[in-house]
Design an enzyme around this catalytic site. Sequence first.
Site, mmCIF file in Angstrom:
data_model
loop_
_atom_site.group_PDB
_atom_site.id
_atom_site.type_symbol
_atom_site.label_atom_id
_atom_site.label_comp_id
_atom_site.label_asym_id
_atom_site.label_seq_id
_atom_site.Cartn_x
_atom_site.Cartn_y
_atom_site.Cartn_z
ATOM 1 N N ASP A 37 -1.314 -1.606 -21.831
ATOM 2 C CA ASP A 37 0.013 -1.813 -21.266
ATOM 3 C C ASP A 37 0.507 -0.463 -20.775
ATOM 4 O OD1 ASP A 37 2.638 -2.271 -20.613
ATOM 5 O OD2 ASP A 37 3.190 -3.172 -22.541
ATOM 6 N N TYR A 62 -0.240 -3.221 -8.012
ATOM 7 C CA TYR A 62 0.230 -4.528 -7.560
ATOM 8 C C TYR A 62 -0.068 -4.575 -6.064
ATOM 9 C CZ TYR A 62 3.239 -8.584 -6.791
ATOM 10 O OH TYR A 62 3.705 -9.834 -6.459
ATOM 11 N N THR A 63 -1.036 -5.385 -5.663
ATOM 12 C CA THR A 63 -1.529 -5.350 -4.280
ATOM 13 C C THR A 63 -1.247 -6.623 -3.475
ATOM 14 O OG1 THR A 63 -3.704 -6.123 -5.020
ATOM 15 C CG2 THR A 63 -3.377 -3.730 -4.857
ATOM 16 N N ASP A 103 -2.654 3.012 2.974
ATOM 17 C CA ASP A 103 -2.210 3.269 4.340
ATOM 18 C C ASP A 103 -0.867 2.598 4.638
ATOM 19 O OD1 ASP A 103 -3.528 0.776 4.048
ATOM 20 O OD2 ASP A 103 -3.897 0.631 6.204
ATOM 21 N N TYR A 126 5.518 -3.627 -0.953
ATOM 22 C CA TYR A 126 4.264 -3.064 -1.449
ATOM 23 C C TYR A 126 4.145 -1.589 -1.063
ATOM 24 C CZ TYR A 126 -0.710 -1.869 -1.391
ATOM 25 O OH TYR A 126 -1.908 -1.217 -1.559
ATOM 26 N N LYS A 130 4.402 1.749 -3.539
ATOM 27 C CA LYS A 130 3.270 2.677 -3.600
ATOM 28 C C LYS A 130 3.716 4.091 -3.230
ATOM 29 C CE LYS A 130 -0.587 1.999 -4.248
ATOM 30 N NZ LYS A 130 -1.364 2.136 -5.504
ATOM 31 N N TRP A 152 -7.737 -1.105 3.836
ATOM 32 C CA TRP A 152 -8.551 -2.303 4.078
ATOM 33 C C TRP A 152 -9.766 -2.347 3.133
ATOM 34 C CZ3 TRP A 152 -8.835 -3.738 9.965
ATOM 35 C CH2 TRP A 152 -7.568 -3.613 10.545
#
Length: 290
Positions: A37, A62-63, A103, A126, A130, A152
């Site tokens: 955690d 978290y993507t 990116d 997102y 980041k 990517w």
Amino acid sequence: MLENVLVIGKNGQLAIEIKHCYQNKYNFIFKGKEEIDLQDEENLHKIINENNIKIIINCAAYTAVDLAESEIEKADILNYKCVEILAKLAKQYELKFVHISTDYVFDGKTNTPYNENDETNPLGIYGKTKLKGEQAIMEVTPKNTIIIRTSWLYSSYGKNFVKTMQNLGRQRKELRVVFDQIGSPTYARDLAETILNILPVIQNEKPEIYHYSNEGVASWYDFTKEIMKISQIDCNVKPIESKDFPTLASRPSYSVLNKQKIKEKFHIEIPYWKDSLEKCISILQKGDIL
């Protein structure tokens, strides 16, 4: 005696590739969300001390780009707050720290590859979270720390664009894919090998940002066409504009990364994206994957 390396996010494609690639130069300890955690600082201290950790590689993130627009707090916790905690631990214990970014910190409103010091302006939650994670690291200033922005990312492991397009291509006669979003596909194995190669020589007084993706440029349409070609899947791929494929989160229309800094600093060569895609699909076709 081998140094102990804590790799966080063990179920993600990059961490799995690190596990596949690593040689007996380090002792790797892989932890996933079910075992660690990142908000539990007391437990993190315990893990570092009990395992005599010397290096942290943070592959956790978290993507879910579109879902992040509604799950703002979840994205903020994992991409920002937990990263800040790890940075503070890296500073306190004088650990090497490698953090993976994206990116999507750029808005894509340019036509030349982004350098590390170019202005950031993320379009969605997102990218914003980041970027906050990056900024937290820079503010904490742990030594021997690098942030690697990539783009990517795909692999023969886990869920990713290559495997999704292969599955859709086998199910449908036609696919419509956007052609007006430009970037560079990145094979996670190439990035994993680069991280392992540069680990021994990471040495800096304050955090440094580097860009890494495979060489070359493509649209999602180009990427998909090449996936079908290499996979020998008979599916008609048609180009469409982003406005014809609306998503909850806006994407940068151009997010090509300039890799000159990492190539010069660490004396590495980066493979061309089509060559790496062939290697990945070759592994997939053997069937020995997750």
